[in-house]
Design an enzyme around this catalytic site. Structure first.
Site, mmCIF file in Angstrom:
data_model
loop_
_atom_site.group_PDB
_atom_site.id
_atom_site.type_symbol
_atom_site.label_atom_id
_atom_site.label_comp_id
_atom_site.label_asym_id
_atom_site.label_seq_id
_atom_site.Cartn_x
_atom_site.Cartn_y
_atom_site.Cartn_z
ATOM 1 N N GLY A 218 -4.022 18.729 5.279
ATOM 2 C CA GLY A 218 -5.650 18.443 4.819
ATOM 3 C C GLY A 218 -5.865 17.890 3.604
ATOM 4 O O GLY A 218 -4.893 17.662 2.754
ATOM 5 N N ASN A 219 -7.097 17.817 3.356
ATOM 6 C CA ASN A 219 -7.521 17.745 1.904
ATOM 7 C C ASN A 219 -8.890 18.239 1.368
ATOM 8 O O ASN A 219 -9.226 19.013 2.277
ATOM 9 C CB ASN A 219 -7.534 16.069 1.761
ATOM 10 C CG ASN A 219 -8.682 15.436 2.478
ATOM 11 O OD1 ASN A 219 -9.841 15.685 2.807
ATOM 12 N ND2 ASN A 219 -8.420 14.623 3.561
ATOM 13 N N ARG A 220 -9.095 18.178 0.263
ATOM 14 C CA ARG A 220 -10.229 19.202 -0.165
ATOM 15 C C ARG A 220 -11.634 18.708 0.140
ATOM 16 O O ARG A 220 -12.687 19.248 -0.478
ATOM 17 C CB ARG A 220 -10.052 19.183 -1.840
ATOM 18 C CG ARG A 220 -8.858 19.916 -1.968
ATOM 19 C CD ARG A 220 -8.845 20.006 -3.742
ATOM 20 N NE ARG A 220 -7.589 20.135 -4.310
ATOM 21 C CZ ARG A 220 -7.131 21.436 -4.471
ATOM 22 N NH1 ARG A 220 -8.200 22.597 -4.194
ATOM 23 N NH2 ARG A 220 -6.021 22.190 -4.931
ATOM 24 N N SER A 221 -11.790 17.367 1.069
ATOM 25 C CA SER A 221 -13.192 17.033 1.130
ATOM 26 C C SER A 221 -14.099 17.979 2.149
ATOM 27 O O SER A 221 -13.543 18.747 2.788
ATOM 28 C CB SER A 221 -13.138 15.571 1.818
ATOM 29 O OG SER A 221 -14.327 15.384 2.188
ATOM 30 N N ALA A 285 -12.725 11.361 3.568
ATOM 31 C CA ALA A 285 -11.248 11.371 2.740
ATOM 32 C C ALA A 285 -10.335 11.280 4.139
ATOM 33 O O ALA A 285 -10.026 12.210 4.862
ATOM 34 C CB ALA A 285 -10.923 12.520 2.288
#
Ligand code: CTP
Length: 446
Positions: A218-221, A285
């Protein structure tokens, strides 16, 4: 500052909260608390019928100010004029069908309507009523009149109503109303009713690419900027759909929300839905890569073996796909496409250099360039950057709340559409339906 009659002791921003006589009146108590906790001076003006739902003592205790409904209480201080004239913001929640009708006619038959007539500050209305009343031509007409008079009308949320029925007509939660109120306090011109009649699709959050039933890449969004865009677009009059991937905060109640997980799921929703929208804003994102193999069962660490490398394959570029679909006639030529660029800057160029290159590469109409980092933009309540136009022109957006940034982005969308008919050059070809560019099969392993 000299205290104004009716604003005894008030030295901060002065907010009137009008309360109509509907079951949702109880939520106005949370709204009073919301603004009080921010340090604002709050005066509550209920209608007489609102007091059937919440008692005067409750409003007085929560606001710390006396409460009246008629124009004959405390006559020497001329409250019916001074409260409105000296307010920085008036919020009416709930605004009932009757109250909307009285306001649209310019009636002045109680303290709330006289206050609304004398107010020269932004006025935010949060309607709540049964769906039939909200959709009645008289109410639709009144809302149009009020928007034309410069008032901001939030769309009601869909959901459970007073009885067992449900539909459009619920009052949004206090913090959603409060955040729009804060935006108006910071910039009274931030919610023009200029998106009425437009359908806006916003993507938000960070996609998740599954590794096994319990793990993902995943990512930090956090999804906050996309959600702010959806909420602000709806408050400016648009019909909004939010395609939301792994967001950490509740989605705005008044917008239709479609939940997705992976980039490909988001892509499928966009393929199905984008053709029906005037504006598509890709704030999400989106993962560029996904694991080539998804394990059906939980991947075990084993005893002493080395961990297996995870091979990644490329995801489709959804924004580029939308641009191509528009070129091919898969989505209407008049659709305005807005992309985001999350950049850190590096040895090859600054954040802005990368943004400019990305705009050329992606071919969308507007690109919002954000500087991101472990502690910047992702998850915070503020954002900053530039709005770049494909037809030329760059607007710097100073560090501001995400709602304020959303408003600047929507200003740019409106300007572009006004200037260029639909905000871009004519499409070159109109042949096939929408489809994503062929996916590359592999990319670097990691
Ligand atoms: N985007 C997309 N599909 C992808 C990747 C990104 O639609 N597979 C969209 C994002 O929603 C955003 C824009 O493209 O609107 C730019 O995303 P960003 O992550 O900044 O850029 P990338 O295209 O992924 O390029 P790079 O990672 O090389 O910076």
């Amino acid at each position: 500052m000299v205290a104004q009659p009716g604003w005894e002791g008030g030295t901060t921003r002065r907010i009137v909260i009008g309360v109509g006589g509907g079951i949702a009146a109880y939520k106005s108590c949370q709204l009073v608390r919301y603004f009080r906790e921010l340090g604002h001076h709050v005066v509550v003006i209920p209608t007489e019928s609102a007091l059937n739902f919440v008692g005067k003592a409750t409003f007085e205790a929560l606001s710390g100010n006396p409460v009246a409904t008629d124009v004959f209480s405390d006559v020497p201080s001329v409250r019916h004029v001074n409260l409105g004239k000296n307010a920085d913001l008036v919020v009416v929640a709930p605004a009932t069908a009757d109250l909307l009708a009285r306001m649209a006619q310019g009636r002045a038959d109680d303290l709330l309507t006289t206050t609304l007539l004398t107010a020269r500050c932004p006025v935010l209305l949060a309607p709540a009523m049964h769906t039939e009343m909200w959709q009645h031509p008289a109410t639709v007409r009144n809302v149009t009149t009020l928007r034309g008079d410069g008032l901001v009308v939030m769309p009601p949320a869909e959901g459970r109503l007073t009885g067992s029925d449900s539909g459009a007509g619920r009052l949004p939660e206090a913090d959603e109303i409060g955040r729009l109120g804060e935006l108006l306090l910071a910039d009274p011109d931030s919610l023009p009713q200029d998106l009425v009649g437009l359908k806006v699709l916003v993507t938000a959050g960070g996609t998740r690419e599954e590794l096994d039933p319990v793990r993902f890449l995943g990512n930090r969004s956090s999804g906050k900027q996309g959600q702010a865009l959806a909420a602000v677009a709806a408050a400016r009059g648009a019909r909004v759909t939010l395609v939301s991937a792994a967001t950490k905060i509740p989605n705005p109640a008044a917008v239709e929300t479609v939940h997705v997980d992976s980039a490909r799921e988001m892509g499928q929703v966009l393929l199905d839905r984008a053709p029906g929208f005037d504006v598509v804003i890709k704030a999400a994102a989106v993962a560029d890569f996904r694991p080539e193999k998804v394990s059906e069962s939980k991947m075990k660490k084993g005893s002493d073996s080395e961990p297996e490398a995870i091979r990644l394959v490329r995801n489709p570029d959804l924004l580029a796909g939308l641009v191509e679909a528009r070129r091919n006639g898969g989505i209407p030529e008049a659709t305005t496409l807005v992309g985001f660029a999350a950049e850190t800057g590096d040895a090859h160029g600054s954040v802005l250099d990368h943004g400019r290159a990305k705009l050329r590469r992606k071919g969308c109409d507007l690109l919002v360039v954000n500087k991101v980092g472990r502690t910047e933009a992702f998850g915070t309540d503020t954002n900053s950057g530039w709005i770049l136009r494909r037809t030329g022109g760059e607007t710097a957006v100073p560090v501001s709340g995400k709602y304020a940034v959303a408003s600047r982005i929507l200003d740019a969308v409106v300007l572009l559409r006004e200037e260029d008919g639909n905000g871009r050059e004519p499409a070159e070809a109109t042949t096939s339906g929408a489809q994503w560019p062929a996916e590359a099969t592999t990319s670097g392993a990691q």
